[in-house]
Design a protein around this motif. Structure first.
Motif, PDB file in Angstrom:
ATOM      1  N   LEU A   1      -4.391  34.799  -7.194  1.00 23.40           N
ATOM      2  CA  LEU A   1      -3.422  33.954  -7.883  1.00 23.40           C
ATOM      3  C   LEU A   1      -2.872  34.638  -9.110  1.00 23.40           C
ATOM      4  O   LEU A   1      -3.610  35.162  -9.927  1.00 23.40           O
ATOM      5  N   SER A   2      -1.575  34.640  -9.206  1.00 23.80           N
ATOM      6  CA  SER A   2      -0.936  35.128 -10.418  1.00 23.80           C
ATOM      7  C   SER A   2       0.441  34.502 -10.429  1.00 23.80           C
ATOM      8  O   SER A   2       0.884  33.909  -9.452  1.00 23.80           O
ATOM      9  N   GLU A   3       1.098  34.656 -11.551  1.00 19.32           N
ATOM     10  CA  GLU A   3       2.450  34.134 -11.659  1.00 19.32           C
ATOM     11  C   GLU A   3       3.311  34.680 -10.527  1.00 19.32           C
ATOM     12  O   GLU A   3       4.085  33.973  -9.904  1.00 19.32           O
ATOM     13  N   LYS A   4       3.105  35.967 -10.282  1.00 18.24           N
ATOM     14  CA  LYS A   4       3.953  36.637  -9.307  1.00 18.24           C
ATOM     15  C   LYS A   4       3.697  36.116  -7.891  1.00 18.24           C
ATOM     16  O   LYS A   4       4.620  35.790  -7.162  1.00 18.24           O
ATOM     17  N   SER A   5       2.418  36.008  -7.545  1.00 15.27           N
ATOM     18  CA  SER A   5       2.146  35.608  -6.171  1.00 15.27           C
ATOM     19  C   SER A   5       2.567  34.168  -5.938  1.00 15.27           C
ATOM     20  O   SER A   5       3.013  33.817  -4.853  1.00 15.27           O
ATOM     21  N   LEU A   6       2.463  33.334  -6.944  1.00 13.39           N
ATOM     22  CA  LEU A   6       2.919  31.955  -6.769  1.00 13.39           C
ATOM     23  C   LEU A   6       4.431  31.922  -6.583  1.00 13.39           C
ATOM     24  O   LEU A   6       4.946  31.185  -5.759  1.00 13.39           O
ATOM     25  N   GLY A   7       5.132  32.761  -7.352  1.00  9.82           N
ATOM     26  CA  GLY A   7       6.576  32.801  -7.215  1.00  9.82           C
ATOM     27  C   GLY A   7       6.994  33.276  -5.842  1.00  9.82           C
ATOM     28  O   GLY A   7       7.928  32.746  -5.236  1.00  9.82           O
ATOM     29  N   MET A   8       6.284  34.264  -5.309  1.00 13.11           N
ATOM     30  CA  MET A   8       6.644  34.780  -3.993  1.00 13.11           C
ATOM     31  C   MET A   8       6.349  33.770  -2.903  1.00 13.11           C
ATOM     32  O   MET A   8       7.003  33.745  -1.872  1.00 13.11           O
ATOM     33  N   ASN A   9       5.320  32.966  -3.112  1.00 11.28           N
ATOM     34  CA  ASN A   9       4.916  32.037  -2.060  1.00 11.28           C
ATOM     35  C   ASN A   9       5.370  30.609  -2.346  1.00 11.28           C
ATOM     36  O   ASN A   9       4.688  29.662  -2.019  1.00 11.28           O
ATOM     37  N   LEU A  10       6.513  30.500  -2.952  1.00 12.14           N
ATOM     38  CA  LEU A  10       7.005  29.185  -3.339  1.00 12.14           C
ATOM     39  C   LEU A  10       7.032  28.218  -2.161  1.00 12.14           C
ATOM     40  O   LEU A  10       6.574  27.068  -2.256  1.00 12.14           O
ATOM     41  N   ALA A  11       7.525  28.699  -1.031  1.00  9.27           N
ATOM     42  CA  ALA A  11       7.644  27.818   0.132  1.00  9.27           C
ATOM     43  C   ALA A  11       6.267  27.400   0.612  1.00  9.27           C
ATOM     44  O   ALA A  11       6.032  26.227   0.926  1.00  9.27           O
ATOM     45  N   LEU A  12       5.364  28.353   0.628  1.00 10.78           N
ATOM     46  CA  LEU A  12       4.004  28.060   1.106  1.00 10.78           C
ATOM     47  C   LEU A  12       3.321  27.052   0.192  1.00 10.78           C
ATOM     48  O   LEU A  12       2.727  26.071   0.655  1.00 10.78           O
ATOM     49  N   VAL A  13       3.432  27.270  -1.110  1.00 13.06           N
ATOM     50  CA  VAL A  13       2.785  26.351  -2.052  1.00 13.06           C
ATOM     51  C   VAL A  13       3.399  24.966  -1.919  1.00 13.06           C
ATOM     52  O   VAL A  13       2.703  23.948  -1.928  1.00 13.06           O
ATOM     53  N   GLY A  14       4.722  24.953  -1.749  1.00 13.06           N
ATOM     54  CA  GLY A  14       5.394  23.669  -1.578  1.00 13.06           C
ATOM     55  C   GLY A  14       4.874  22.926  -0.380  1.00 13.06           C
ATOM     56  O   GLY A  14       4.536  21.736  -0.440  1.00 13.06           O
TER      57      GLY A  14
END
Lengths: 756, 565
Positions: B91-104
């Protein structure tokens, strides 16, 4: 805020979304949609793309559908007309063969927060409730709650409620829990979902199928159920026993609360449950998650309030470790204060002593106050440690120690001599206002035992012009006058100078007035001054600070596993009082609360230090409280209840006691005061014993606007310093009862404060 | 019931925000943005209550209107973190940003209208369809990891493999994932050491963490050392016992073979789980991993010389990596000059927390490092040794027991100097785990893809050590099993009953029993605490004969760590 290049980006995205080549390639199409979402989450206005996005939602790709759904829900309130566009395609999706798509479409439709959507929702929702896929039913059940929330004040559809009640028997456990949640919200005005015997037993049987979230939620709902007989009660307890050992802390705590509440009348069962929850709580206290650790520590403190010895043998678990954050260390120190006993006091003090030299000033002072707290019981050892700390000559440490000494000299008069011996030499180290005030107070009040007290005060008088805190000047005035009474020869001269300064040169009004007041008081003779100033120096019977009486478990059982435990009762009342949506049910905030309501509640709670201002009579605050809030809380009691003594007696005998509590009380009872105070909050006195009778009893009645009667008995045993209050209610309304009790408690505590 | 869910970066930027209930007037509170170092986990603002947990510099927060159980919120947020890690990788800012759709997608399935729906990874994997994207470990901007001309730097050589941190593959992936299993032993030590070097308080909290990429349903058997014992009374075997005070296991672990063979068997779900937690207090069998010898000398007018010697007492073949030492300094200290024994170490003065941070990328077992820090201040710091003239003599010597705890020579401003043990997974910082395996990081004994499905053929290397032969006498403590879920009436003795009546009539279920298909999988409960269970552990890694020896003291002046050939 206009997003950088927002217009440009939006135009380009529109081009991409409507480009047939992009639409033909699923990956590129999804990429474009994702860019829209990304822009939206960065705060850019992308509402202009609504038609294109709705169109993008009509593809087969489920991921893209989800993205579009998120977009549509976020944008719909801004574009109600366009949102109707989406409804059509969503209704089509509601008949899709895949349950995931059906569920998604239904959830999206229910999530469109715009007026007029209800008529489109009805049919898909009813279909959804009967869908064969459990996923869709879960969504539909919560969808009902969303729809009712959108409708606002409209009448709730009885058929819908019945349908939901029947879905409680659904095979899917999540549907069952969702039904409970939905019913709770739909029937909020009528007091939430009704848990009767068949439902309760059904839920009990379904418990093993649920996951941890469902279990803890159902356990909370079961709190409403009142078993009819003792046998049934114990059957339920036995059935739920396993959940006390669940691996999930939230289930364990929910189960504990249920046990404590159900076994209200069986203190031995309650004690047994608390013993069993010790293990899970302790392991949560040492958990890796600091937040979980903090939550558990708050609950440990709550339990300690009733069972002081409960965690004493585990005191080592509450020692702080270096890298823990402040909020945990503060909680741990408070826990240590409360679990201290004869066996571990040595080790606990040894440990706390280590914290007193912490790099963080806040923490160091916290540790010093913790030691001072323990000093109320183990005075000698603690005063020794505090005296040693003075040797370090650190500004914040000395200040905290002197403040602790002031409270100690007030609470435990026996340690005054030791304190006085330790004091000389502190005055050079203390810089802050609080510390100075404490030191000056000590010098003034116990000056006859400190040889150089006048000379220290003289230094303060010399530098009074450069003193920046008015409070210190006030304290100095009082202290010097007191010392003058004890050692007139040494003080007369400087008292004169100080009074002259205060009256002639001082800018601060309060200080000047205080100076004038003392000047005039001196004019009326030394005897008069002595009478006014040298009232009893300490009065342990006030019980205001030493309020360490054990609370019964029932007093907090209903607060267990809620945020009220985390914040502490007063702060919780304060926090809920601000709540705009729900009126507060707890006692109104104190007069001075408005200034600090934005501050963090918890950290403030940790710092809180018992403050004593001997010069202000203790009851003043309470008087204000009483005046400021005549109708205590949101509960509105009817002023005139026509209830005769016979009616009262009949009703009293026919009802069961809903709540019992005991309040600290000392001294005799002044019937008139109580009666008047109670009348202010619309509580009538039906009958009362004569003053001085033993035991003293009073019967009170009150009625709220919904017709619910509250009957109360006050009982004061002769030797007892506690006022026993038992309340009966003719309708079971726990919230109203809670606010009634808090109103009653406020009044009685205020009266107790006045009289002592 | 949750009103909002949000994920904030360490600077307070809103990365992800969901408003479940609509119309919440309060956005994310400001108090996360003002750089508060340690905001309390629960805060209240405008009638909403905000709870958060912190992981890896990110805040995971939720708000509620006040009717929620604090334990549930915190547990859910912790669960959310684990799930995000399983699905998106580290988890990092970057990985969350890249996986926006997945997290959503994930949040959509986790919470509906503020109500927690399900958190079982298996169920979620079937519902969530986006593919995770992992930020590439190498980037030109991140030059710290690249040495000159592509040479390996210290850091890249010692950094643990990133394989274990990768996300779980989606359920409908094209090719089946490589069946792998990663096992970590994490231990947290809290030690208070007296001035004379003897430990005053020692506490080890350890856990064995499993990250499984195996197909669901694979049976796994993990053998622990037979000398393992729980509690003080129990003694097993003939060797040195490996003793823990308390231990507890994940609820899915079967303890049937524990009493005899110290074998844990389980069927791990894909994803991360904590297999076992244990605690050791007061007596630990091995020497502490580090020892610090501080000397402080005041140099008038306003300097202090701190001479620190750090000895690593790990076995000589092991090494500790990413060691960080934090040393509180008096307030007023404004400058620092340093002499470190090797160039790859670094030290800096952190004025915010008023401490010196000394970072050591690697230290070999048995070796010794030293550092000289000269701290100075504008104003001469107050030392209690220098007695102010005003005071009577008795006050001048602070011979109190307080300061004697840290040696009389030191100014009282130096409280415990705790050697900060590296928290990183790879560092074998504890004596316990350093027993096993020279140089091998405790991370990831890779397990070949083939797994025997039946218990009969223990061909997997994990259980190969434990044959059928058992120690002849091993005091068996029957493991306490959770009571059966059966109806209360079926149990002969019920725990809660009115004192008079022994019989407890059955609750007649009024509803028709419509339990069609009870799912065969146990509910996703997390960690099971079974205090009385005897447990044991040992690793697959062979125990080297020399590992139990005390580390040889390095030569006196060995300040420079041994270099690799």
């Amino acid at each position: 805020m206009p997003y950088l290049g927002g217009e440009e980006a939006q135009r380009e995205l529109r081009r991409a979304l409507s480009n047939p080549h992009v639409q033909a390639d699923p990956a590129r199409y999804r990429g474009a949609v994702l860019r829209v979402i990304r822009l939206m989450s960065q705060g850019a206005d992308v509402s202009g793309l609504f038609p294109e996005m709705v169109k993008a939602g009509a593809v087969a790709d489920v991921v893209q559908k989800k993205l579009v759904s998120f977009y549509v829900r976020a944008q719909a309130p801004r574009q109600p007309q366009l949102a109707l566009l989406a409804v059509n395609s969503l209704r089509k999706d509601c008949a899709h063969p895949s349950p995931a798509v059906r569920g998604l479409a239904l959830r999206t439709m229910c999530g469109l927060r715009m007026p007029g959507i209800q008529e489109y929702l009805q049919q898909p929702l009813v279909n959804g409730l009967r869908d064969k896929a459990s996923y869709v039913r879960r969504v539909a059940v919560l969808g009902c709650a969303k729809m009712v929330k959108l409708q606002g004040d409209c009448e709730v559809d009885g058929a819908l409620v019945n349908e939901l009640y029947s879905l409680l028997r659904d095979q899917d456990p999540i549907v069952v829990v969702n039904c409970l949640r939905a019913l709770e919200e739909i029937l909020k005005k009528e007091g939430g979902v009704v848990i009767n015997k068949p439902i309760a037993h059904h839920l009990l049987n379904r418990m093993p199928d649920l996951d941890q979230w469902g279990q803890s939620e159902v356990l909370t709902f079961l709190l409403r159920y009142k078993p009819r007989s003792e046998d049934e009660l114990f059957d339920i307890l036995n059935l739920l026993d396993g959940y006390l050992k669940s691996s999930s802390p939230s289930v364990v705590m929910a189960a504990t609360k249920l046990f404590l509440v159900l076994a209200r009348e069986y203190p031995d069962v309650q004690a047994d449950v608390l013993v069993r929850v010790k293990g899970p709580l302790l392991s949560a206290c040492t958990s890796e998650s600091r937040e979980l650790c903090f939550t558990a520590l708050c609950h440990v403190r709550q339990i300690l309030r009733s069972l002081p010895g409960h965690f004493s043998s585990h005191y080592k678990k509450f020692f702080c470790s270096y890298s823990e954050p402040h909020y945990i260390k503060c909680q741990k120190m408070e826990v240590l204060c409360e679990l201290v006993n004869d066996e571990n006091v040595q080790q606990v003090l040894e440990e706390l002593k280590g914290y007193c030299t912490d790099v963080s000033e806040e923490l160091a002072q916290g540790a010093i106050f913790a030691i001072a707290n323990i000093a109320r019981t183990y005075t000698e050892q603690c005063v020794g440690i505090l005296t040693e700390l003075l040797g370090l000559q650190q500004e914040h440490i000395t200040s905290a120690v002197v403040r602790a000494f002031r409270d100690l000299a007030w609470l435990c008069p026996q340690c005054t001599d030791a304190v006085c011996q330790a004091l000389p030499g502190c005055e050079d180290t203390i810089q802050d206002s609080e510390g100075k005030q404490a030191l000056i107070w000590l010098l003034g009040t116990h000056g006859e035992k400190i040889p150089n007290a006048p000379y220290v005060l003289e230094d303060f008088v010399e530098s009074v012009k450069s003193e920046s805190f008015p409070a210190v000047k006030m304290e100095l005035l009082t202290a010097l006058l007191r010392l003058f009474l004890a050692r007139p020869a040494e003080c007369q001269d400087m008292l004169g100078r100080l009074l002259y300064y205060c009256i002639e040169e001082e800018q601060d009004m309060a200080v000047r007035d205080r100076g004038l007041f003392y000047y005039r008081l001196l004019q009326s003779g030394v005897e008069e001054v002595r009478r006014v100033l040298c009232s009893p120096k300490s009065d342990p019977s006030m019980g205001l600070l030493g309020d360490q009486s054990k609370q019964p478990v029932n007093a907090w059982a209903s607060e267990f596993n809620t945020l009220a435990t985390i914040y502490g009762r007063e702060r919780w009342a304060l926090a809920t009082a601000q709540q705009p949506v729900e009126p507060s049910h707890s006692c109104p905030p104190c007069a001075d609360s408005s200034s600090r309501d934005t501050e963090s509640l918890v950290s403030e709670g940790n710092k809180e230090v018992p403050e004593v201002h001997p010069d202000t009579p203790m009851s003043e605050g309470n008087k204000e409280l009483l005046k400021a809030h005549p109708d205590a809380g949101s509960l509105s009691l009817i002023p005139d209840v026509s209830l005769t003594a016979e009616q009262f007696e009949k009703t009293w005998l026919s009802l069961d006691t809903c709540c019992q509590l005991s309040l600290p009380w000392c001294g005799p009872v002044h019937a008139d005061t109580i009666q008047t105070a109670l009348r202010v909050v619309h509580i009538q006195t039906i009958a009362m014993s004569k003053a001085g009778a033993q035991p003293w009893k009073a019967y009170l009645s009150a009625q709220d606007d919904s017709g619910c009667l509250f009957l109360t008995e006050l009982l004061l045993e002769a030797a007892d310093s506690e006022l026993q209050v038992s309340v009966k209610q003719n309708e079971a309304k726990p919230e109203a009862l809670q606010s009634f009790i808090s109103a009653l408690r406020t009044v009685l505590e205020a009266v107790a404060g006045l009289e002592s | 019931m949750l009103s909002q869910l949000f994920i904030l970066s360490s600077k307070g930027d809103l990365l992800i925000h969901r408003d479940f209930r609509g119309g919440s007037p309060v956005p994310v509170p400001e108090f996360f943005r003002h750089g508060v170092e340690q905001p309390p986990p629960f805060q209240s603002l405008g009638g909403l209550h905000f709870a958060h947990v912190r992981h890896g510099g990110l805040f995971f927060g939720a708000s509620t209107e006040g009717d929620a159980s604090p334990f549930t919120i915190i547990e859910f947020l912790n669960r959310l973190v684990t799930l995000l890690r399983d699905f998106c990788g580290p988890l990092s800012e970057k990985s969350l940003g890249m996986n926006l759709a997945l997290v959503g997608e994930l949040l959509e399935e986790l919470v509906d209208f503020g109500h927690i729906q399900t958190t079982t990874p298996e169920v979620l994997r079937s519902l969530v369809q986006s593919e995770p994207e992992v930020p590439k470990p190498f980037s030109l901007l991140d030059l710290g990891s690249v040495g000159l001309f592509g040479a390996e730097t210290q850091q890249s050589r010692v950094a643990p493999g990133a394989a274990a941190a990768r996300p779980l593959p989606p359920a409908r992936g094209d090719q089946p994932p490589r069946p792998e299993l990663f096992v970590d032993v994490l231990e947290r030590l809290s030690v208070v050491i007296a001035a004379n070097g003897s430990p005053l308080k020692v506490e080890v909290q350890g856990e064995i963490r499993l990250k499984s990429f195996l197909p669901p349903g694979t049976e796994l058997r993990i053998g622990l050392t037979e000398e393992f014992c729980v509690g003080k009374s129990e003694l097993r075997g003939y060797g040195t016992p490996v003793r823990v005070d308390e231990c507890s296991f994940h609820s899915s672990v079967s303890l049937a073979e524990f009493g005899s063979g110290r074998v844990l068997s389980l069927r791990p779900e894909p994803g991360e789980m904590t297999l076992m937690q244990y605690q050791v207090q007061d007596e630990i069998p091995a020497p502490l991993p580090f020892r610090l010898f501080p000397t402080a000398r005041a140099q008038p007018p306003n300097r202090i010389h701190l001479y620190l010697k750090l000895r690593c007492d790990l076995p000589p073949k092991s090494q500790a990596i990413n060691v960080c030492l934090q040393l509180p300094v008096p307030k007023g200290v404004s400058s620092l000059s340093q002499e470190l024994s090797s160039p790859d170490q670094s030290a800096e003065l952190d004025l915010g927390s008023r401490s010196i941070r000394w970072e050591i990328p690697k230290i070999q077992g048995g070796s010794q490092l030293s550092a000289l820090f000269k701290v100075g201040s504008q104003n001469p710091p107050k030392f209690p040794q220098k007695s102010p003239k005003k005071f009577p003599k008795s006050r001048a010597a602070p011979s109190s027991r307080l300061s004697s705890r840290w040696g009389p020579k030191k100014p009282p401003k130096f409280p415990k100097i705790p050697p900060k043990f590296p928290k990183s997974r790879a560092a074998p910082s504890s004596p316990l785990c350093s027993r096993y395996g020279p140089k091998k990081l405790p991370k990831s004994p890779k397990i070949p893809p083939k797994f025997p499905k039946s218990r009969a053929a223990p061909s997997s290397p994990l259980c190969s050590r434990y044959g059928p032969k058992k120690l002849p006498k091993s005091p068996k403590i029957p493991p306490k099993f959770p009571k059966s879920r059966a109806a209360p009436s079926s149990r002969p003795s019920s725990r809660y009953s009115p004192k008079k009546l022994p019989k407890s009539p059955k609750i007649p279920p009024k509803f028709p029993k419509s339990r069609a298909a009870p799912s065969s999988r146990p509910s996703s409960s997390w960690i099971c605490r079974l205090w009385a269970v005897p447990g044991a552990w040992s690793w697959v890694l062979p125990t080297p004969p020399s590992s139990c020896q005390k580390p040889q003291n390095s030569p006196k002046n060995a300040q420079i760590p041994q270099k690799f050939p």
